[in-house]
Design an enzyme around this catalytic site. Structure first.
Site, PDB file in Angstrom:
ATOM      1  N   ALA A 189       5.654   6.347  11.679  1.00 44.75           N
ATOM      2  CA  ALA A 189       4.392   6.147  10.970  1.00 44.75           C
ATOM      3  C   ALA A 189       4.685   6.000   9.485  1.00 44.75           C
ATOM      4  O   ALA A 189       5.671   6.535   8.991  1.00 44.75           O
ATOM      5  CB  ALA A 189       3.483   7.328  11.203  1.00 44.75           C
ATOM      6  N   LYS A 190       3.806   5.277   8.809  1.00 44.57           N
ATOM      7  CA  LYS A 190       3.988   5.076   7.381  1.00 44.57           C
ATOM      8  C   LYS A 190       3.993   6.412   6.645  1.00 44.57           C
ATOM      9  O   LYS A 190       4.532   6.542   5.577  1.00 44.57           O
ATOM     10  CB  LYS A 190       2.865   4.187   6.826  1.00 44.57           C
ATOM     11  CG  LYS A 190       3.264   2.730   6.726  1.00 44.57           C
ATOM     12  CD  LYS A 190       2.392   1.983   5.736  1.00 44.57           C
ATOM     13  CE  LYS A 190       2.951   0.576   5.517  1.00 44.57           C
ATOM     14  NZ  LYS A 190       2.097  -0.250   4.692  1.00 44.57           N
ATOM     15  N   ARG A 191       3.337   7.414   7.251  1.00 47.33           N
ATOM     16  CA  ARG A 191       3.264   8.701   6.558  1.00 47.33           C
ATOM     17  C   ARG A 191       4.565   9.506   6.638  1.00 47.33           C
ATOM     18  O   ARG A 191       4.696  10.520   5.970  1.00 47.33           O
ATOM     19  CB  ARG A 191       2.074   9.511   7.058  1.00 47.33           C
ATOM     20  CG  ARG A 191       2.132   9.809   8.527  1.00 47.33           C
ATOM     21  CD  ARG A 191       0.896  10.567   9.001  1.00 47.33           C
ATOM     22  NE  ARG A 191       0.946  10.742  10.425  1.00 47.33           N
ATOM     23  CZ  ARG A 191       0.560   9.829  11.307  1.00 47.33           C
ATOM     24  NH1 ARG A 191       0.067   8.673  10.894  1.00 47.33           N
ATOM     25  NH2 ARG A 191       0.662  10.047  12.609  1.00 47.33           N
ATOM     26  N   THR A 229       0.839  -1.201   0.000  1.00 42.04           N
ATOM     27  CA  THR A 229       0.000   0.000   0.000  1.00 42.04           C
ATOM     28  C   THR A 229       0.876   1.254   0.000  1.00 42.04           C
ATOM     29  O   THR A 229       0.378   2.361   0.107  1.00 42.04           O
ATOM     30  CB  THR A 229      -0.895   0.039   1.254  1.00 42.04           C
ATOM     31  OG1 THR A 229      -0.051  -0.072   2.404  1.00 42.04           O
ATOM     32  CG2 THR A 229      -1.901  -1.103   1.266  1.00 42.04           C
TER      33      THR A 229
END
Ligand code: GLU
Length: 297
Positions: free
Chosen positions: A260-262, A17
């Site tokens: 975080a992935k962000r 993702t």
């Protein structure tokens, strides 16, 4: 005769993702090193059953980044979206034992039901991810289920957790860092086994694949530990062996905040484009290079 030692099989199972992130790369490193230290096998599996969020470009990029890091895997990469029939077959086995049911509720209906029951005497049960499904469709009469399905009503398939817990009996599993853990079969309530838009779910496909791929040691972040309770429940129901688990600590930044992935500047791609070497990346994680590094969680 010397006892036959079961060889270690680990896996890294990213969902494509987004680009490979420092936090996920750390999971890959743990799984890779545990296999290599034991002379075992390290597998990579692409968990792309969430068809709306997963992209083939990310899958390609993740595999390239793993290679660049020197975390080579054994055998073919298994892509879950190529194996929906495997999950469907195992779901049918649970269905044949009356352990699953179709759920026609929309998200909004579930939220309304939860809000309504919040003031009721048995307030809504909460799981690790929030309020649990209140069980609205569990008691639908078989004829009504049939009628709705025949009318083409969209539905997901849920596990009847109370019946399943009774069918499985008490169980436990071993986490290398925490010792023996008593299984909590009701932790996630009647969780989803097949979604409305995909004939499987994370919990079902991960359990089926770990079994089919002969995984003996599941290494992954401790944020997934609650899910292990229901994965082991599914293993019991489906007659699979339970692997060992090692849920590792999550990498945090200098202030102790979980990555975080962000945080886009912490993708492996971006670190590499900024001139970092694989050795720099491993230093960022824990210090040391693969092979010398040990899971210190
Ligand atoms: N696909 C999951 C994720 O990317 C990993 C699940 C697992 O390791 O079991 O979070």
């Amino acid at each position: 005769m010397a006892p036959v030692m079961q060889s270690v099989v680990t896996r890294f199972a990213p969902s494509p993702t987004g680009l490979l992130h420092l936090g996920s790369a750390y999971s890959a490193l743990v799984a890779h090193n545990r296999a290599r230290e034991a002379g075992g096998r390290f597998l990579v599996r692409i968990e792309d059953t969430d068809i709306r969020r997963c992209r083939r470009e990310y899958e390609t990029a993740i595999l390239q980044d793993l290679k660049w890091l020197g975390l080579g895997w054994d055998g073919e990469v298994r892509r879950q979206s190529d194996h929906f029939t495997d999950y469907g077959r195992e779901l049918d086995r649970l269905d044949a034992r009356g352990l699953v049911y179709p759920c026609f509720c929309s998200r909004a209906e579930i939220e309304r039901e939860i809000a309504a029951s919040a003031s009721a005497p048995h307030a809504t049960l909460h799981g690790p991810d929030g309020p649990l499904y209140p069980g609205t469709c569990r008691n639908l009469a078989p004829a009504e289920r049939k009628r709705r399905i025949a009318a083409g009503r969209e539905h997901c398939v849920r596990l009847d957790s109370a019946r399943s817990a009774a069918a499985a009996g008490p169980y436990d599993f071993v986490d290398e860092h925490r010792g023996r853990i008593k299984g909590q079969p009701l932790l996630m309530g009647d969780f989803v086994l097949a979604r409305k838009d995909t004939p499987t779910s994370y919990h079902l496909s991960v359990t089926v694949d770990d079994h089919l791929q002969g995984v003996t040691l599941v290494t992954r972040g401790e944020d997934i530990l609650p899910s292990t309770h229901v994965h082991v429940l599914l293993q019991r129901l489906l007659g699979y062996a339970t692997p060992s688990y090692a849920h590792h600590g999550l990498i945090t930044d200098g202030t102790g905040r979980r990555l975080a992935k962000r945080d886009e500047d912490l993708t492996i791609r971006s670190l590499r484009e900024r001139g970092k070497t694989p050795a720099d990346v491993f230093k960022l994680m824990a210090g040391g290079a693969p092979h010398q590094w040990r899971d210190q969680s």
